[in-house]
Scaffold this active site. Structure first.
Site, PDB file in Angstrom:
ATOM      1  CG  ASP A 294      -2.056  -0.984   1.101  1.00  0.00           C
ATOM      2  OD1 ASP A 294      -2.210  -1.566   0.017  1.00  0.00           O
ATOM      3  OD2 ASP A 294      -2.766  -1.195   2.092  1.00  0.00           O
ATOM      4  CG  ASP A 518      -7.691  -5.568   7.874  1.00  0.00           C
ATOM      5  OD1 ASP A 518      -6.635  -6.135   7.550  1.00  0.00           O
ATOM      6  OD2 ASP A 518      -8.820  -5.969   7.535  1.00  0.00           O
TER       7      ASP A 518
END
Length: 579
Positions: A294, A518
């Site tokens: 990411d 997460d």
């Protein structure tokens, strides 16, 4: 980088030992004088316990296109198929027959499909020795019109020459099972069904190198990997994840290094990792590094001029430290003979649009040639890391239309070019090769949480009343929006880790350990730099990045990377293939 062993040869090796169990690859040849026929069948035992097992079967058509297929084999023991998916499976005595479903019967030349099943056994559970496709024995080639005058000079089982890297590090190798994750999984009710699966080891801060909070450090994991290796090959999966200004478009996984701390990243993080990996003690391991999840895509999608821009991503684009950091990591780690670098390439629900896809590929090349690195230091790319995008949507394609309206115009697809991760990964690979990356470039797909099984899994396409009812009724991915990424409700474990499951794909992997959060669903003070992102709050009504949809996240989640029992239980309940 030397790549002298072909991917085809590695796939053809008989008696492969997969990441989680036994695998056999059987090949087939047609009858002379008939239409060209040939096939390859990979039978993989993905999970096994005292009286039962799970298996995945990949069939590849090497002959003329077919519109329907039947795969057959016979067991030598008392195995019984109890439940199957993606095929109609029947058994008579030891003989098993698997026939295509309505949606996967067509196989072009070189085309592959897969199906799976659970079974029972007692005693031994040997892999079948031979397979047939539509009555043709599978041995891996089509019948040649003229027999070769000399045998091939390199047999399929020849290992790569000393000092060179395997074309696919996962082929013929076991994969490291992290004992820390395995213990947490096994402690959950029913968790022993998956606790022997290999997962990634996340080095998400400097302290993780030596072991944070009393946990295992990098050397501890590598030493344990040597113990697991035995006499065969073994892959260790590491996640390199500590860029300065990390995760500029979100907050849940922000890191310890500030936007300008590129020197600390190099000297306190990458250099110590490289020094450990270069220790001759570990030269016999195949070390896969997945580099900076990411990061690079943010420099395309979340900067000024884009509706999803953030000030933090503008800073990282301006100072160049994402590019410098990734290039430095690739150069240092890729210079080690037994390290295989795979760069993060987002996922189809992030980069699948025309204005994201090509620009991201170009940026990946820029990073791969920064700080002294070259494209030869990149062995491949990984997609869907720690994400939830379905591996393959079977009930609709990007070419479909309903009442003259393209699937691309549906609210779910929203003009994307891709409907799932497999098609995206294969297309991204083609694009990257066209830009100068190795023609044998391999892709990894993280399938740890994209199974989307359970009672909500569709068994066919949606109603043809509109393009939205058609897509929404048939899609496996049950998120409110493909932009949702945090602790998704309804998600399930996906395909079990396996080597070479499809064309151009080195492996399906569980890089994100299932059961690790997460991000926190509310603000939790911590010393790891991790913030509170509303996308992890189940009450959040969304923003432009997720089409102003509800976040779809589970409640009561801990900080990113911490064990989240409720998520693990949800993933097991909704696993597909089922446990």
């Amino acid at each position: 980088m030397s790549r002298t062993t072909s991917r085809t040869a590695l796939l053809a090796a008989l008696g492969l030992i997969a990441a989680t169990g036994a695998t056999a690859t059987a090949m087939g040849t047609g009858i002379a004088g008939a239409a060209a026929a040939g096939c390859k069948v990979d039978y993989q035992i993905t999970n096994q316990w005292n009286t039962g097992f799970g298996a995945n079967v990949i069939v590849t058509n090497l002959g003329d296109p077919v519109s329907a297929w039947t795969v057959g084999w016979s067991y030598t023991g008392n195995q019984q198929v109890t439940q199957g998916w993606n095929a109609t499976i029947t058994q008579s005595g030891a003989a098993v027959t698997a026939t295509n479903m309505s949606y996967n019967g067509t196989l072009s030349t070189g085309g592959s499909t897969s199906f799976g099943f659970n079974g029972s056994y007692s005693g031994t559970n040997a892999v079948p020795a031979t397979f047939t496709l539509n009555g043709v024995a599978c041995t891996g080639t089509t019948e040649p019109t003229t027999p070769p005058t000399t045998p091939p000079t390199t047999p399929p089982t020849t290992p790569p020459p000393a000092g060179s890297k395997a074309d696919n590090p996962y082929a013929g190798a076991k994969v490291y099972v992290n004992p820390e994750w395995s213990a947490k999984a096994a402690a959950e009710p029913g968790g022993t069904k998956v606790s022997n699966q290999p997962t990634g080891v996340w080095l998400d801060r400097i302290a993780a190198i030596n072991g944070a909070g009393g946990g295992m450090g990098l050397r501890d994991h590598l030493d344990e990997a040597l113990a697991q290796k035995g006499s065969g090959e073994l892959v260790v999966q590491l996640v390199i994840y500590n860029l300065p200004g990390r995760d500029c478009a979100a907050l849940a996984s922000n890191g310890e290094l500030g936007p300008t701390e590129i020197d600390r990243y190099k000297t306190e993080y990458i250099d110590p990792i490289a020094a450990i990996l270069a220790d001759p003690k570990y030269a016999g391991l195949r070390i896969v590094t997945t580099v900076e999840i990411d990061s690079l895509p943010n420099l395309v999608t979340n900067v000024s001029g884009r509706p999803t821009a953030t000030a933090n991503c503008d800073v990282m684009k301006a100072n160049g430290n994402y590019i410098k950091g990734v290039g430095y990591a690739l150069n240092k780690l890729g210079s080690i003979a037994n390290v295989y670098n795979y760069v993060d390439a987002g996922h189809h629900g992030w980069l699948g649009w025309d204005d994201n896809f090509g620009a991201s590929a170009e940026l990946f090349k820029t990073a791969a040639t920064a700080e002294g690195s070259t494209v030869s230091k990149v062995h491949g790319f990984i997609v869907n890391t720690a994400n939830y995008s379905a591996l393959k949507e079977d009930h609709f394609t990007i070419e479909d239309s309903v009442n003259g309206v393209s699937v691309r115009q549906s609210k779910w697809v929203d003009w994307n070019r891709y409907t799932d991760e497999l098609s995206y990964a294969q297309a991204m690979r083609t694009k990257l090769v066209s830009l100068g990356f190795d023609t044998n470039l391999g892709m990894l797909i993280d399938t740890s949480r994209n199974g989307w099984g359970g009672t909500a899994r569709p068994t066919g396409p949606g109603a043809l009343t509109s393009v939205d009812t058609y897509v929404n009724g048939g899609r496996y991915d049950r998120r409110f929006n493909p932009g949702n990424w945090c602790n998704q409700s309804g998600a399930g474990l996906g395909e079990r880790p396996q080597a070479a499951p499809a064309a151009g794909i080195d492996a399906y992997v569980w890089m994100k350990p299932p059961g690790e959060s997460d991000g926190a669903s509310k603000e939790i003070p911590n010393d790891e730099g991790k913030g509170f992102d509303r996308m992890c709050d189940p009450t959040y009504p969304g923003n432009i990045r997720n089409g102003n949809s509800m976040s779809g996240s589970l409640p009561d989640a801990p900080l990113a990377g911490k064990w989240f029992s409720a998520q693990f239980q949800e993933l097991m309940k909704n696993a597909y293939p089922a446990l």
